[in-house]
Enzyme design. Structure first.
Site, PDB file in Angstrom:
ATOM      1  N   HIS A  11      -3.458   7.176   3.382  1.00 17.28           N
ATOM      2  CA  HIS A  11      -3.850   5.878   2.813  1.00 17.28           C
ATOM      3  C   HIS A  11      -5.284   5.572   3.254  1.00 17.28           C
ATOM      4  O   HIS A  11      -5.628   5.706   4.426  1.00 17.28           O
ATOM      5  CB  HIS A  11      -2.882   4.807   3.315  1.00 17.28           C
ATOM      6  CG  HIS A  11      -3.248   3.430   2.869  1.00 17.28           C
ATOM      7  ND1 HIS A  11      -3.552   3.135   1.570  1.00 17.28           N
ATOM      8  CD2 HIS A  11      -3.370   2.270   3.563  1.00 17.28           C
ATOM      9  CE1 HIS A  11      -3.839   1.845   1.463  1.00 17.28           C
ATOM     10  NE2 HIS A  11      -3.737   1.308   2.666  1.00 17.28           N
TER      11      HIS A  11
ATOM     12  N   CYS B  39       0.821  -1.224   0.000  1.00 13.70           N
ATOM     13  CA  CYS B  39       0.000   0.000   0.000  1.00 13.70           C
ATOM     14  C   CYS B  39       0.848   1.263   0.000  1.00 13.70           C
ATOM     15  O   CYS B  39       0.336   2.358  -0.271  1.00 13.70           O
ATOM     16  CB  CYS B  39      -0.926   0.019   1.207  1.00 13.70           C
ATOM     17  SG  CYS B  39      -2.004  -1.406   1.290  1.00 13.70           S
TER      18      CYS B  39
ATOM     19  N   ASN C  30     -10.098  -0.109   0.460  1.00 14.63           N
ATOM     20  CA  ASN C  30      -8.639  -0.029   0.418  1.00 14.63           C
ATOM     21  C   ASN C  30      -8.156  -0.538  -0.947  1.00 14.63           C
ATOM     22  O   ASN C  30      -8.304  -1.720  -1.253  1.00 14.63           O
ATOM     23  CB  ASN C  30      -8.079  -0.885   1.559  1.00 14.63           C
ATOM     24  CG  ASN C  30      -6.569  -0.863   1.652  1.00 14.63           C
ATOM     25  OD1 ASN C  30      -5.886  -0.348   0.763  1.00 14.63           O
ATOM     26  ND2 ASN C  30      -6.051  -1.425   2.721  1.00 14.63           N
TER      27      ASN C  30
HETATM   28  O1  UT7 Z   1      -3.612  -1.417   3.696  1.00 12.56           O
HETATM   29  C1  UT7 Z   1      -2.780  -1.879   4.721  1.00 12.56           C
HETATM   30  C2  UT7 Z   1      -3.259  -1.400   5.950  1.00 12.56           C
HETATM   31  N1  UT7 Z   1      -4.446  -2.086   6.363  1.00 12.56           N
HETATM   32  C3  UT7 Z   1      -4.959  -1.714   7.468  1.00 12.56           C
HETATM   33  O2  UT7 Z   1      -4.422  -0.804   8.022  1.00 12.56           O
HETATM   34  C4  UT7 Z   1      -6.133  -2.441   8.048  1.00 12.56           C
HETATM   35  C5  UT7 Z   1      -6.003  -2.394   9.526  1.00 12.56           C
HETATM   36  N2  UT7 Z   1      -7.028  -3.076  10.289  1.00 12.56           N
HETATM   37  C6  UT7 Z   1      -8.324  -2.692  10.311  1.00 12.56           C
HETATM   38  O3  UT7 Z   1      -8.731  -1.817   9.572  1.00 12.56           O
HETATM   39  C7  UT7 Z   1      -9.218  -3.319  11.343  1.00 12.56           C
HETATM   40  O4  UT7 Z   1      -8.446  -4.043  12.250  1.00 12.56           O
HETATM   41  C8  UT7 Z   1     -10.306  -4.240  10.750  1.00 12.56           C
HETATM   42  C9  UT7 Z   1     -11.351  -3.413  10.033  1.00 12.56           C
HETATM   43  C10 UT7 Z   1      -9.685  -5.236   9.792  1.00 12.56           C
HETATM   44  C11 UT7 Z   1     -11.015  -5.016  11.868  1.00 12.56           C
HETATM   45  O5  UT7 Z   1     -11.533  -4.127  12.837  1.00 12.56           O
HETATM   46  P1  UT7 Z   1     -11.323  -4.434  14.401  1.00 12.56           P
HETATM   47  O6  UT7 Z   1     -12.035  -3.390  15.140  1.00 12.56           O
HETATM   48  O7  UT7 Z   1      -9.827  -4.555  14.607  1.00 12.56           O
HETATM   49  O8  UT7 Z   1     -12.095  -5.763  14.568  1.00 12.56           O
HETATM   50  P2  UT7 Z   1     -11.535  -7.189  15.072  1.00 12.56           P
HETATM   51  O9  UT7 Z   1     -10.589  -7.753  14.093  1.00 12.56           O
HETATM   52  O10 UT7 Z   1     -11.106  -7.039  16.483  1.00 12.56           O
HETATM   53  O11 UT7 Z   1     -12.863  -8.029  15.040  1.00 12.56           O
HETATM   54  C12 UT7 Z   1     -13.927  -7.760  15.932  1.00 12.56           C
HETATM   55  C13 UT7 Z   1     -15.016  -8.806  15.724  1.00 12.56           C
HETATM   56  C14 UT7 Z   1     -14.492 -10.232  15.681  1.00 12.56           C
HETATM   57  O12 UT7 Z   1     -15.441 -11.031  16.323  1.00 12.56           O
HETATM   58  P3  UT7 Z   1     -15.169 -11.563  17.823  1.00 12.56           P
HETATM   59  O13 UT7 Z   1     -13.899 -12.352  17.733  1.00 12.56           O
HETATM   60  O14 UT7 Z   1     -15.027 -10.319  18.652  1.00 12.56           O
HETATM   61  O15 UT7 Z   1     -16.389 -12.363  18.103  1.00 12.56           O
HETATM   62  C15 UT7 Z   1     -14.500 -10.563  14.216  1.00 12.56           C
HETATM   63  O16 UT7 Z   1     -14.698 -11.928  13.966  1.00 12.56           O
HETATM   64  O17 UT7 Z   1     -15.646  -8.572  14.470  1.00 12.56           O
HETATM   65  C16 UT7 Z   1     -15.687  -9.782  13.716  1.00 12.56           C
HETATM   66  N3  UT7 Z   1     -15.610  -9.453  12.302  1.00 12.56           N
HETATM   67  C17 UT7 Z   1     -16.682  -9.179  11.557  1.00 12.56           C
HETATM   68  N4  UT7 Z   1     -17.985  -9.120  11.857  1.00 12.56           N
HETATM   69  C18 UT7 Z   1     -18.833  -8.786  10.879  1.00 12.56           C
HETATM   70  C19 UT7 Z   1     -14.500  -9.368  11.526  1.00 12.56           C
HETATM   71  N5  UT7 Z   1     -14.861  -9.034  10.272  1.00 12.56           N
HETATM   72  C20 UT7 Z   1     -16.204  -8.910  10.271  1.00 12.56           C
HETATM   73  C21 UT7 Z   1     -17.153  -8.593   9.291  1.00 12.56           C
HETATM   74  N6  UT7 Z   1     -18.448  -8.524   9.637  1.00 12.56           N
HETATM   75  N7  UT7 Z   1     -16.802  -8.309   8.015  1.00 12.56           N
END
Ligand code: UT7
Length: 337
Positions: free
Chosen positions: A264, A124, A294
């Site tokens: 980004h 990225c 993204n």
């Molecule tokens: O381009 C390179 C740079 N990329 C980035 O910088 C991306 C960085 N990361 C992020 O943007 C975020 O970490 C995410 C958007 C990917 C995830 O957000 P988060 O607040 O960190 O959520 P999480 O990974 O802690 O997940 C929270 C919950 C999980 O469920 P449990 O384990 O708490 O029951 C996931 O399974 O949300 C669940 N989850 C979803 N639920 C509904 C993960 N993806 C989804 C989804 N829909 N699409």
């Protein structure tokens, strides 16, 4: 304001962005459509990421096609014809194929017969890496006209059954023409960084020499993008803030002198956290991630083109680009528009 390039031996030479252009595929994939594909909701995607929809390239539309279309628009703005281009640099992590380079395929599509061509891979962060590389060729007088493109068909490496990643990414391309211009500063500085110790946070393990494609590697999902979202998020905010501060420090400017901050476009919460820590106002921040998700190396390139098209930038305004991606890699650039 100081031009850090002045200390180099590039007397009388500057690198301006004389044209920008972007292209996104026609097909829109909305959050509502994703709800039918994986267990997710518009509400989750919107609150956790800010993304509402993303673009998907057609089956017969490849990274080189997106790149060539964005390039043609940048060339038109710069008033450059294909035979004037000396060098094509494509930043991508989704090349049409491992080799030849996507840059060579773009050269063929544009008919840029005089141009040298190569790809760079900084995920990225690729567009800032490519801008900085391209600028070196202008400053050293090796080239008069360089085409730099960030282009991705991320839909080709996304696992459409993995809700953790498939909601985040989209396809598109953004391009810039770099040239020397009298009495113009152009790209003032570019900060680049990397931390290979954290390579596993965001990767596609299959398809290279470490894990060539086999029936088994495909069955094991090795050819899909994988990400530890939480760790990536934390690293993104810290790296983007320090790269942006370093870029401004080198130019002896502060955030109040920046007209437009183009981060980004991965996640609205990352953009907000970076904006807060840089003390940027909401008016300074350019955001289009709700439309495209993204798009990796294309992200800030598309946003730069849209910021210019929106009419909010006048010649002489300062723009701060700040990026972060797999590698890990990061970067920031100050551009005098
Ligand atoms: O381009 C390179 C740079 N990329 C980035 O910088 C991306 C960085 N990361 C992020 O943007 C975020 O970490 C995410 C958007 C990917 C995830 O957000 P988060 O607040 O960190 O959520 P999480 O990974 O802690 O997940 C929270 C919950 C999980 O469920 P449990 O384990 O708490 O029951 C996931 O399974 O949300 C669940 N989850 C979803 N639920 C509904 C993960 N993806 C989804 C989804 N829909 N699409």
């Amino acid at each position: 304001m100081k031009n850090p390039r002045a200390r180099h031996n590039f007397v009388g030479r500057t690198c301006s962005i004389t044209g920008v252009g972007s292209y996104v595929p026609e097909k829109i994939l909305t959050n509502a459509e994703l709800e039918k594909m994986v267990e997710t909701s518009d509400e989750w995607i919107t609150t956790r990421t800010g993304i509402k929809e993303r673009r998907l390239a057609a089956a017969n539309e490849f990274t080189s096609d997106l790149a060539a279309k964005a390039a043609a628009r940048a060339m038109e703005m710069a008033g450059v014809t294909a035979d004037q281009i000396d060098l094509i640099i494509i930043a991508t992590l989704t090349p049409d194929m491992p080799f030849p380079s996507t840059a060579c395929l773009v050269q063929r599509k544009l008919g840029a017969v005089r141009a040298a061509a190569f790809d760079i891979e900084a995920a990225c962060s690729g567009f800032i890496y490519a801008l900085e590389i391209g600028q070196q060729f202008i400053l050293s007088r090796t080239c008069e006209t360089v085409l730099v493109v960030g282009a991705e068909k991320l839909s080709s490496i996304v696992n459409w059954k993995d809700r953790n990643t498939c909601v985040l990414f989209g396809d598109g391309a953004g391009a810039a023409i770099l040239q020397h211009r009298e009495n113009s500063h152009g790209l003032l500085t570019a900060v680049m960084g990397a931390d290979g110790n954290k390579a596993d946070l965001l990767s596609m393990p299959g398809g290279g020499s470490a894990c060539p494609a086999t029936a088994e590697s495909v069955a094991n999902g090795m050819h899909y993008l994988r990400m530890d979202g939480k760790e990536t998020f934390k690293n993104a905010v810290n790296a983007m803030v320090s790269a942006a501060n370093e870029a401004m420090r080198r130019c002896e400017i502060d955030i109040t002198q920046i007209k437009c901050v183009i981060p980004h476009q991965a996640n609205q919460r990352i953009v907000d956290a970076v904006g807060d820590r840089l003390k940027a106002t909401p008016e300074q921040l350019f955001i289009n991630l709700h439309k495209y998700g993204n798009t990796s190396a294309a992200s800030v390139a598309i946003a730069l083109d849209e910021a210019v098209a929106s009419g909010r930038l006048q010649r002489g305004d300062l723009i701060l680009l700040v990026v972060f991606g797999a590698g890990l890699t990061w970067g920031a650039a100050v551009i005098e528009w």
